[in-house]
Design an enzyme around this catalytic site. Sequence first.
Site, PDB file in Angstrom:
ATOM      1  CG  ASP A   1     -21.836  -5.313 -17.634  1.00 56.76           C
ATOM      2  OD1 ASP A   1     -23.061  -5.032 -17.680  1.00 56.76           O
ATOM      3  OD2 ASP A   1     -21.258  -5.584 -16.570  1.00 56.76           O
TER       4      ASP A   1
ATOM      5  CG  ASP B   1     -25.749  -7.338 -10.029  1.00 55.29           C
ATOM      6  OD1 ASP B   1     -25.746  -7.634 -11.227  1.00 55.29           O
ATOM      7  OD2 ASP B   1     -25.125  -6.378  -9.559  1.00 55.29           O
TER       8      ASP B   1
END
Length: 377
Positions: free
Chosen positions: A121, A182
Amino acid sequence: HVLRFLSWSRCLPAPSEQLFVEMADVMAAEGWRDAGYEFICIDDCWMAPTRDEHGRLQADPKRFPSGIRKLADYVHSKGLKLGIYSDVGNKTCAGFPGSYDHYDLDAQTFASWGVDLLKFDGCNSDTLELLAEGYRRMSLALNRTGRSIVYSCEWPFYLRPVQQPNYTEIKQYCNHWRNFFDVYDSWSSIKSILDWTALHQDSIVKIAGPGGWNDPDMASVFVFLSQLVIGNFGLSWDQAVTQMAMWAIMAAPLFMSNDLRHISPEAKWLLQNKEVIAINQDPLGRQGYQIAKDKNFELWERPLSSQAYATAVLNKQEIGGPQNFTFSLTFLGNGLACNPACSIRQVLPASRDWGVYSWVSSLSVEVNPTGTVLLKV
């Protein structure tokens, strides 16, 4: 070719060893592994809040009492692979220890545990320069371990607010990379991803291919958020068909984020559909793209091996009943897909042969609101 994955990305309640053991059992017993879903991926929140006395990452001892190595061994015993999560910055997105200044040590740790995939990430990196340096360094560190570890990056997603990503460079270091926000278990989220992909297709489609893939989304934290939200509660059946069809067109890595212990037979049929998975995993490795747009309809195509094409007709109308979309087959493959003739098979929402058509024919396709008809030409 990067294959399919199960990604479990909840922090509340936090993920546990037992959860992944149960998922491995289900994947092996209920056809998921045989359909090609190879990886079980642990997302954020798996770690203890601090590193050990040697500076190494460690699993939370209460939730992973046997440790990641034992879990990896169990997953491997089921013919599956294990993915894990870390972050390029000082801390993960949920506040656990990040890999900054520990790239080689963390890569060696993951390899020693038998990890097969790393989702890396991009939270809590001080500058874009450090972000880019971290992604490069972890790629090299993973290679130095000598273990084959799929490298899943979020590099371009964190660059885009400030600068255009250099996808040629990113593909040198990453196996697939996240481009957009997302994905949520909702039609508006699926629609926004498709809109973004069509808007940016000139810059992202050409770079995709074996060894490096555009990822419409990666797993997110706290709730069931990831690639394929099919089998949860926010999508209608037609919308679920649209997601599966369009992720196949986009040559996207197929992550599931759902509870396979309680999935419906319909969702299982869709996610394990061999014809759709074959399109997604086509060895030519070309990503699809939008070729026409007319009011609420979109026409997409993806070149496949053996001179075939996958074609998707998407109806974004959200009210009313089914509508017809008619187009000339000369649209497909720059006029080559059906020259002089072609056979057409419908793959979704149900499989059936449509027969043989000549190059100058028109095709009329009936599509439900927010649905997609996926064809193989």
